[in-house]
Design a protein around this motif. Structure first.
Motif, short mmCIF file in Angstrom:
data_model
loop_
_atom_site.label_atom_id
_atom_site.label_comp_id
_atom_site.label_asym_id
_atom_site.label_seq_id
_atom_site.Cartn_x
_atom_site.Cartn_y
_atom_site.Cartn_z
N UNK A 212 0.71 -1.29 -0.08
CA UNK A 212 0.14 -0.03 0.07
C UNK A 212 0.74 1.34 0.06
N UNK A 213 0.17 2.18 -0.28
CA UNK A 213 0.81 3.62 -0.11
C UNK A 213 -0.31 4.59 0.36
N UNK A 214 0.33 5.68 0.96
CA UNK A 214 -0.50 6.36 1.90
C UNK A 214 -0.18 7.91 1.05
N UNK A 215 -1.40 8.93 0.88
CA UNK A 215 -1.14 10.12 0.14
C UNK A 215 -1.72 10.98 1.21
N UNK A 216 -1.22 12.02 1.66
CA UNK A 216 -1.86 13.03 2.50
C UNK A 216 -2.92 13.66 1.83
N UNK A 217 -3.67 14.01 2.57
CA UNK A 217 -5.26 14.28 2.02
C UNK A 217 -5.23 16.06 2.18
N UNK A 218 -6.05 16.49 1.10
CA UNK A 218 -6.39 17.80 1.12
C UNK A 218 -7.42 18.22 2.17
N UNK A 219 -7.94 19.20 2.65
CA UNK A 219 -9.06 19.67 3.55
C UNK A 219 -8.61 19.53 5.02
N UNK A 220 -9.29 18.97 5.73
CA UNK A 220 -9.18 19.01 7.04
C UNK A 220 -7.71 18.51 7.71
N UNK A 221 -7.02 17.79 6.86
CA UNK A 221 -5.73 17.27 7.45
C UNK A 221 -4.90 18.52 7.48
N UNK A 222 -4.09 18.36 8.69
CA UNK A 222 -3.22 19.42 9.13
C UNK A 222 -1.75 19.62 8.60
N UNK A 223 -1.70 19.43 7.40
CA UNK A 223 -0.29 19.38 6.47
C UNK A 223 -0.11 20.83 6.00
N UNK A 224 0.97 21.57 6.36
CA UNK A 224 1.60 22.74 5.81
C UNK A 224 2.13 22.60 4.46
N UNK A 225 1.30 22.59 3.51
CA UNK A 225 1.66 22.43 2.02
C UNK A 225 3.02 23.10 1.52
N UNK A 226 3.16 24.05 2.22
CA UNK A 226 4.29 25.13 1.66
C UNK A 226 5.67 24.28 2.27
#
Length: 121
Positions: free
Chosen positions: A82-96
């Protein structure tokens, strides 16, 4: 990680009772954070080795679980990746942040059209 091949499979698992072997990460309990995609290899899969990992179809979680149950019921060996992709939206990832440079984010959970399995899509 075991690279899927019929020759390696025959040597290692020919006499073992049928079961699944997982070469994957555990799913995060919060489905809003990551989308998981799955690849299932069996000895009769056309592709093998790195070609399988690069080109085999990727299944959503519900599809994976359904196929997994079918293989178990049929008493067949299989490998799961499997692979995991971070999600857009409510996920707390700083895309910058540089960590996420070049990473393709999955749709937010509420925008994901894949069928659900225990809240995961």
């Amino acid at each position: 990680m075991w690279i899927p091949s019929r020759a390696g499979f025959a040597r290692a698992f020919a006499m073992a009772p049928p079961r699944g072997y997982y070469f994957s990460q555990k799913m995060h309990p919060n489905p809003a954070l990551y989308k998981y995609t799955w690849q299932i290899w069996t000895p009769d899969t056309e592709l093998e080795g790195k070609a399988f990992l690069a080109h085999a179809p990727k299944l959503g979680t519900a599809q994976h679980m359904r196929l997994r149950e079918e293989l178990i019921a049929a008493g067949r060996h299989f490998f799961v990746y499997n692979t995991a992709q971070p999600r857009l939206g409510a996920a707390p990832f700083d895309r910058s942040h540089p960590r996420w440079a070049g990473v393709q984010f999955a749709p937010a959970l509420d925008k994901d059209t894949d069928p659900a399995w225990n809240g995961h899509r």
